[in-house]
Design a protein around this motif. Structure first.
Motif, PDB file in Angstrom:
ATOM      1  N   PHE A 148       0.815  -1.211   0.000  1.00  0.00           N
ATOM      2  CA  PHE A 148       0.000   0.000   0.000  1.00  0.00           C
ATOM      3  C   PHE A 148       0.853   1.268   0.000  1.00  0.00           C
ATOM      4  CE2 PHE A 148      -1.866  -3.443   2.467  1.00  0.00           C
ATOM      5  CZ  PHE A 148      -3.045  -3.673   1.776  1.00  0.00           C
ATOM      6  N   LYS A 149       0.454   2.191  -0.826  1.00  0.00           N
ATOM      7  CA  LYS A 149       1.113   3.507  -0.864  1.00  0.00           C
ATOM      8  C   LYS A 149       0.051   4.538  -0.478  1.00  0.00           C
ATOM      9  CE  LYS A 149       4.452   6.446  -2.393  1.00  0.00           C
ATOM     10  NZ  LYS A 149       5.869   6.446  -2.029  1.00  0.00           N
ATOM     11  N   ILE A 150       0.256   5.217   0.643  1.00  0.00           N
ATOM     12  CA  ILE A 150      -0.719   6.193   1.126  1.00  0.00           C
ATOM     13  C   ILE A 150      -0.350   7.571   0.601  1.00  0.00           C
ATOM     14  CG2 ILE A 150      -1.749   7.245   3.185  1.00  0.00           C
ATOM     15  CD1 ILE A 150      -0.999   4.547   4.605  1.00  0.00           C
ATOM     16  N   ILE A 151      -1.323   8.226  -0.033  1.00  0.00           N
ATOM     17  CA  ILE A 151      -1.078   9.535  -0.656  1.00  0.00           C
ATOM     18  C   ILE A 151      -1.969  10.588  -0.013  1.00  0.00           C
ATOM     19  CG2 ILE A 151      -1.074  10.848  -2.825  1.00  0.00           C
ATOM     20  CD1 ILE A 151      -1.282   7.206  -3.297  1.00  0.00           C
ATOM     21  N   GLU A 152      -1.325  11.586   0.584  1.00  0.00           N
ATOM     22  CA  GLU A 152      -2.061  12.722   1.161  1.00  0.00           C
ATOM     23  C   GLU A 152      -1.553  14.048   0.593  1.00  0.00           C
ATOM     24  OE1 GLU A 152      -3.247  11.981   5.548  1.00  0.00           O
ATOM     25  OE2 GLU A 152      -1.353  10.887   5.308  1.00  0.00           O
ATOM     26  N   ASP A 153      -0.414  13.996  -0.065  1.00  0.00           N
ATOM     27  CA  ASP A 153       0.207  15.192  -0.624  1.00  0.00           C
ATOM     28  C   ASP A 153      -0.603  15.741  -1.808  1.00  0.00           C
ATOM     29  OD1 ASP A 153       2.747  16.937  -0.926  1.00  0.00           O
ATOM     30  OD2 ASP A 153       2.458  16.088  -2.932  1.00  0.00           O
ATOM     31  N   LYS A 154      -0.922  17.024  -1.757  1.00  0.00           N
ATOM     32  CA  LYS A 154      -1.759  17.653  -2.780  1.00  0.00           C
ATOM     33  C   LYS A 154      -1.121  17.595  -4.167  1.00  0.00           C
ATOM     34  CE  LYS A 154      -4.077  21.970  -4.023  1.00  0.00           C
ATOM     35  NZ  LYS A 154      -3.534  21.973  -5.400  1.00  0.00           N
ATOM     36  N   ASN A 155       0.181  17.827  -4.248  1.00  0.00           N
ATOM     37  CA  ASN A 155       0.866  17.822  -5.547  1.00  0.00           C
ATOM     38  C   ASN A 155       0.793  16.444  -6.213  1.00  0.00           C
ATOM     39  OD1 ASN A 155       1.604  20.527  -5.413  1.00  0.00           O
ATOM     40  ND2 ASN A 155       3.485  20.070  -4.286  1.00  0.00           N
ATOM     41  N   LEU A 156       0.975  15.389  -5.411  1.00  0.00           N
ATOM     42  CA  LEU A 156       0.888  14.038  -5.958  1.00  0.00           C
ATOM     43  C   LEU A 156      -0.533  13.738  -6.426  1.00  0.00           C
ATOM     44  CD1 LEU A 156       3.011  11.617  -3.727  1.00  0.00           C
ATOM     45  CD2 LEU A 156       3.348  12.180  -6.139  1.00  0.00           C
ATOM     46  N   LYS A 157      -1.510  14.167  -5.632  1.00  0.00           N
ATOM     47  CA  LYS A 157      -2.912  13.963  -6.020  1.00  0.00           C
ATOM     48  C   LYS A 157      -3.217  14.669  -7.341  1.00  0.00           C
ATOM     49  CE  LYS A 157      -5.086  13.548  -1.457  1.00  0.00           C
ATOM     50  NZ  LYS A 157      -6.059  14.209  -0.566  1.00  0.00           N
ATOM     51  N   ASP A 158      -2.692  15.874  -7.487  1.00  0.00           N
ATOM     52  CA  ASP A 158      -2.914  16.643  -8.719  1.00  0.00           C
ATOM     53  C   ASP A 158      -2.341  15.906  -9.931  1.00  0.00           C
ATOM     54  OD1 ASP A 158      -4.245  18.656  -7.406  1.00  0.00           O
ATOM     55  OD2 ASP A 158      -2.511  19.996  -7.282  1.00  0.00           O
ATOM     56  N   LYS A 159      -1.159  15.321  -9.754  1.00  0.00           N
ATOM     57  CA  LYS A 159      -0.529  14.587 -10.857  1.00  0.00           C
ATOM     58  C   LYS A 159      -1.339  13.345 -11.225  1.00  0.00           C
ATOM     59  CE  LYS A 159       4.208  16.118  -9.916  1.00  0.00           C
ATOM     60  NZ  LYS A 159       5.554  15.716  -9.453  1.00  0.00           N
ATOM     61  N   VAL A 160      -1.829  12.647 -10.211  1.00  0.00           N
ATOM     62  CA  VAL A 160      -2.666  11.465 -10.455  1.00  0.00           C
ATOM     63  C   VAL A 160      -3.958  11.885 -11.143  1.00  0.00           C
ATOM     64  CG1 VAL A 160      -4.006   9.626  -9.366  1.00  0.00           C
ATOM     65  CG2 VAL A 160      -1.708  10.119  -8.553  1.00  0.00           C
ATOM     66  N   TYR A 161      -4.531  12.998 -10.675  1.00  0.00           N
ATOM     67  CA  TYR A 161      -5.777  13.485 -11.279  1.00  0.00           C
ATOM     68  C   TYR A 161      -5.568  13.855 -12.750  1.00  0.00           C
ATOM     69  CZ  TYR A 161      -9.848  16.289 -12.359  1.00  0.00           C
ATOM     70  OH  TYR A 161     -10.983  16.787 -12.969  1.00  0.00           O
ATOM     71  N   ASN A 162      -4.456  14.489 -13.049  1.00  0.00           N
ATOM     72  CA  ASN A 162      -4.169  14.868 -14.439  1.00  0.00           C
ATOM     73  C   ASN A 162      -4.084  13.630 -15.332  1.00  0.00           C
ATOM     74  OD1 ASN A 162      -4.115  17.571 -13.778  1.00  0.00           O
ATOM     75  ND2 ASN A 162      -1.889  17.647 -13.512  1.00  0.00           N
ATOM     76  N   GLN A 163      -3.503  12.559 -14.798  1.00  0.00           N
ATOM     77  CA  GLN A 163      -3.422  11.320 -15.564  1.00  0.00           C
ATOM     78  C   GLN A 163      -4.818  10.720 -15.765  1.00  0.00           C
ATOM     79  OE1 GLN A 163      -3.566   7.663 -15.690  1.00  0.00           O
ATOM     80  NE2 GLN A 163      -2.722   8.201 -17.688  1.00  0.00           N
TER      81      GLN A 163
END
Length: 207
Positions: A58-73
């Motif tokens: 499991f990789k836990i993501i809370e960082d906004k910048n990482l979320k933005d990159k995932v969302y863009n994909q």
């Protein structure tokens, strides 16, 4: 021996029947405690796995910048899929993720073993199926905690893996969004809007 009663069965059935795929239009701005997150993750570890391989990570993501990159994909993949649903204009109106709205994202990976695993000699993907069982445990546990969970599947696994800086030996099985929901619909949204009809037990049994 631990035994269960009818009340336990009814509670389990209520949780299963109330599970929903929660999207960004339902998540609210409320923090999820570490205690509840750990309960969800611990439930994943109790899932069945072929050959007791426990291949989940499991990789836990809370960082906004990482979320933005995932969302863009997600956005790229989502728009590319428009052609596949040209005859269903409703597709463009559906909110199909909660990446930025949910406080916690969890990427669930499968790690291919380097040794032979009992039970995987012929059904090679049974290790990946074991990870799906872990995700199902997480989903039901989240619901029992009155937390929403949404599974984002319109993404390219390799792209997400690179964004999260995870090595090639891991394969993305599920990208999950977790948080408090303002509502849990009485029926699945896609059923309510008529995207598909509910399949009966009779239709599901092969003759």
């Amino acid at each position: 021996m631990l035994r269960f009663n009818k009340k336990d069965l009814n509670t389990l059935n209520k949780i299963i029947s109330s599970r929903r795929d929660i999207r960004g239009n339902n998540f609210i701005n409320k923090k999820v405690s570490k205690k509840k997150l750990n309960i969800i993750l611990e439930s994943a570890l109790k899932a069945p796995s072929v050959g007791y391989s426990q291949p989940w990570h499991f990789k836990i993501i809370e960082d906004k910048n990482l979320k933005d990159k995932v969302y863009n994909q997600f956005e790229i993949s989502y728009k590319k899929s428009f052609k596949k649903f040209e005859n269903r204009p409703l597709y463009k109106k559906l909110k199909l993720e909660g990446i930025k709205e949910s406080p916690i994202n969890i990427a669930v990976f499968y790690k291919k073993p380097k040794k032979e695993i009992l039970g995987q000699t012929y059904m090679k993907k049974s290790g990946e199926y074991s990870v799906v069982c872990a995700i199902c445990n997480m989903w039901l546990t989240a619901r029992a905690l009155n937390l929403g969970l949404g599974w984002v599947s319109i993404v390219k696994p390799k792209k997400i893996r690179k964004i999260l800086n995870v090595s090639k030996e891991y394969k993305l099985i599920g990208y999950l969004c977790i948080g408090y929901s303002k509502d849990f619909l009485k029926e699945p949204e896609l059923k309510t809007i008529g995207w598909e009809k509910k399949k009966s037990l009779k239709e599901s049994i092969l003759k």
